[in-house]
Design a protein around this motif. Structure first.
Motif, mmCIF file in Angstrom:
data_model
loop_
_atom_site.group_PDB
_atom_site.id
_atom_site.type_symbol
_atom_site.label_atom_id
_atom_site.label_comp_id
_atom_site.label_asym_id
_atom_site.label_seq_id
_atom_site.Cartn_x
_atom_site.Cartn_y
_atom_site.Cartn_z
ATOM 1 N N CYS A 130 8.605 77.626 27.722
ATOM 2 C CA CYS A 130 8.201 78.851 29.395
ATOM 3 C C CYS A 130 8.727 77.660 29.707
ATOM 4 C CB CYS A 130 6.889 79.226 29.018
ATOM 5 S SG CYS A 130 7.098 80.498 27.817
ATOM 6 N N ASP A 147 9.391 87.661 23.494
ATOM 7 C CA ASP A 147 9.153 86.688 23.883
ATOM 8 C C ASP A 147 7.574 86.501 23.743
ATOM 9 O OD1 ASP A 147 8.142 88.338 26.124
ATOM 10 O OD2 ASP A 147 9.442 87.668 28.175
ATOM 11 N N TYR A 180 14.290 86.444 23.002
ATOM 12 C CA TYR A 180 14.077 85.545 24.034
ATOM 13 C C TYR A 180 13.431 84.581 23.989
ATOM 14 C CZ TYR A 180 16.273 90.115 25.007
ATOM 15 O OH TYR A 180 17.226 91.529 25.185
ATOM 16 N N CYS A 181 13.343 83.512 24.750
ATOM 17 C CA CYS A 181 12.069 82.445 24.517
ATOM 18 C C CYS A 181 11.945 82.155 23.310
ATOM 19 C CB CYS A 181 10.740 83.132 25.845
ATOM 20 S SG CYS A 181 9.498 82.043 25.637
ATOM 21 N N HIS A 221 17.297 82.751 27.386
ATOM 22 C CA HIS A 221 16.938 82.162 27.640
ATOM 23 C C HIS A 221 15.475 81.744 26.551
ATOM 24 C CE1 HIS A 221 14.694 84.967 28.626
ATOM 25 N NE2 HIS A 221 15.294 85.689 29.355
ATOM 26 N N ALA A 253 12.962 79.226 24.163
ATOM 27 C CA ALA A 253 12.249 78.024 24.231
ATOM 28 C C ALA A 253 12.336 76.807 22.901
ATOM 29 C CB ALA A 253 10.840 78.551 24.811
ATOM 30 N N PRO A 255 21.813 80.296 28.497
ATOM 31 C CA PRO A 255 20.158 79.412 28.676
ATOM 32 C C PRO A 255 20.272 79.952 30.826
ATOM 33 C CG PRO A 255 21.999 77.918 28.251
ATOM 34 C CD PRO A 255 22.937 79.912 28.234
ATOM 35 N N SER A 256 19.102 80.010 31.402
ATOM 36 C CA SER A 256 19.045 80.436 32.706
ATOM 37 C C SER A 256 18.830 78.326 33.400
ATOM 38 C CB SER A 256 17.920 80.488 32.689
ATOM 39 O OG SER A 256 16.649 79.547 32.725
ATOM 40 N N ASP A 280 16.874 76.855 33.728
ATOM 41 C CA ASP A 280 15.508 76.264 33.036
ATOM 42 C C ASP A 280 15.281 75.124 32.168
ATOM 43 O OD1 ASP A 280 14.098 76.440 35.874
ATOM 44 O OD2 ASP A 280 13.237 78.597 35.523
ATOM 45 N N GLU A 281 16.348 75.448 31.544
ATOM 46 C CA GLU A 281 16.250 75.004 30.328
ATOM 47 C C GLU A 281 17.423 73.446 30.576
ATOM 48 O OE1 GLU A 281 15.019 78.190 29.745
ATOM 49 O OE2 GLU A 281 17.707 78.444 29.774
ATOM 50 N N HIS A 320 15.808 82.167 37.015
ATOM 51 C CA HIS A 320 15.132 81.189 35.945
ATOM 52 C C HIS A 320 14.992 81.834 34.664
ATOM 53 C CE1 HIS A 320 13.285 85.056 37.828
ATOM 54 N NE2 HIS A 320 12.491 85.055 36.429
ATOM 55 N N HIS A 321 14.126 80.912 33.749
ATOM 56 C CA HIS A 321 13.922 80.817 32.743
ATOM 57 C C HIS A 321 12.719 82.073 32.684
ATOM 58 C CE1 HIS A 321 12.325 80.164 28.595
ATOM 59 N NE2 HIS A 321 11.457 80.535 29.033
#
Length: 262
Positions: free
Chosen positions: A8, A59, A144-145, A167, A169, A187-188, A190-191, A221-222
């Motif tokens: 996350c 997620d 997701y995630c 996004h 994880a 991806p976002s 934040d990855e 964002h993630h």
């Protein structure tokens, strides 16, 4: 495989939005909850009759309102292209990660060692996909995630026709190495950038490269497409709408009859 306790994502600063930002009560889901296969609760959305199916892996927050909204949006978009029925099994069996514990590393570690233990949940997802393959021409997967990692691992096997993730994880270079099915990668910002670039490059080397897709959503964002979505934020809403249209276009293209492999 990356550690089950990493999520996350730890290498990025937490998005400057509440976690999760969406509040329940403002959206009426279009789908229904049904018993399907070994799962007592599965969110099902899409037309009554369809030749194609998508398994959705949520997620850590489970059946969150913005996630449900996205799945319904995807089903509606696909209905105008190639109808798909969407199935989101309750892989956490009524025990998603509690929002009030978001940011608690000890609680997250415990969650990933029990309820969300990948080595336990992945075989269940694969079995669910195998069951649906008896009913549909193609069965794909979207995650997701945490569910994005499940998606990537499942696509290393010859189970799903294709897959996509928003996004994800716990991504690792080996996820790109091991991909054996067509894949859409969203991806976002934040990855981890080095891993994102590695997987994106690997997609171009695959024999099914023309059936893959990749867009880096570097303005959000993630979690922007699922439980952490802030649809009151114009940029988040813009990219939320964009990715669900893109997902629909992707699945319609890769699951078109001329490309069917199942």
């Amino acid at each position: 495989m990356a550690s089950d306790t990493v999520c996350c994502p730890p290498q990025a600063p937490r998005p400057k939005v509440a976690h999760p930002v969406a509040q329940k009560g403002g959206y009426e889901p279009l789908g229904t909850y049904e018993k399907v296969g070994d799962f007592e609760k599965v969110y099902v959305t899409g037309p009554e009759k369809a030749d194609h199916a998508i398994v959705i892996i949520y997620d850590i927050f489970g059946f969150w309102e913005t996630s449900l909204r996205g799945w319904d949006l995807l089903a509606n978009h696909l209905n105008l292209l190639i109808p798909h029925k969407l199935y989101a099994p309750d892989v956490f069996r009524g025990k998603p990660f509690p929002p009030d514990k978001d940011g608690d590393k000890d609680e997250l570690k415990k969650f990933f060692e029990t309820t969300a233990k990948i080595s336990d949940r992945l075989p269940e997802v694969i079995k669910f996909g195998e069951q649906l393959k008896k009913e549909f021409k193609t069965v794909s997967i979207l995650g997701y995630c945490w569910g994005g990692k499940i998606c990537l691992l499942s696509l290393a096997k010859d189970v799903f026709h294709s897959g996509a993730t928003c996004h994800p994880a716990m991504i690792a270079n080996e996820d790109g190495d091991n991909l054996a099915r067509p894949f859409a990668f969203y991806p976002s910002k934040d990855e981890p950038g080095d891993v994102v670039k590695y997987i994106a490059a690997k997609l171009k080397e695959k024999p099914f490269a023309k059936e893959c897709d990749y867009v880096l959503y570097d303005t959000v964002h993630h979690g922007w497409a699922a439980a952490r979505a802030d649809l009151s934020n114009p940029e988040n809403r813009k990219q939320f709408d964009d990715v669900y249209q893109r997902l629909a276009d992707y699945f319609a293209r890769v699951n078109a009859p001329r490309r069917s492999r199942m």
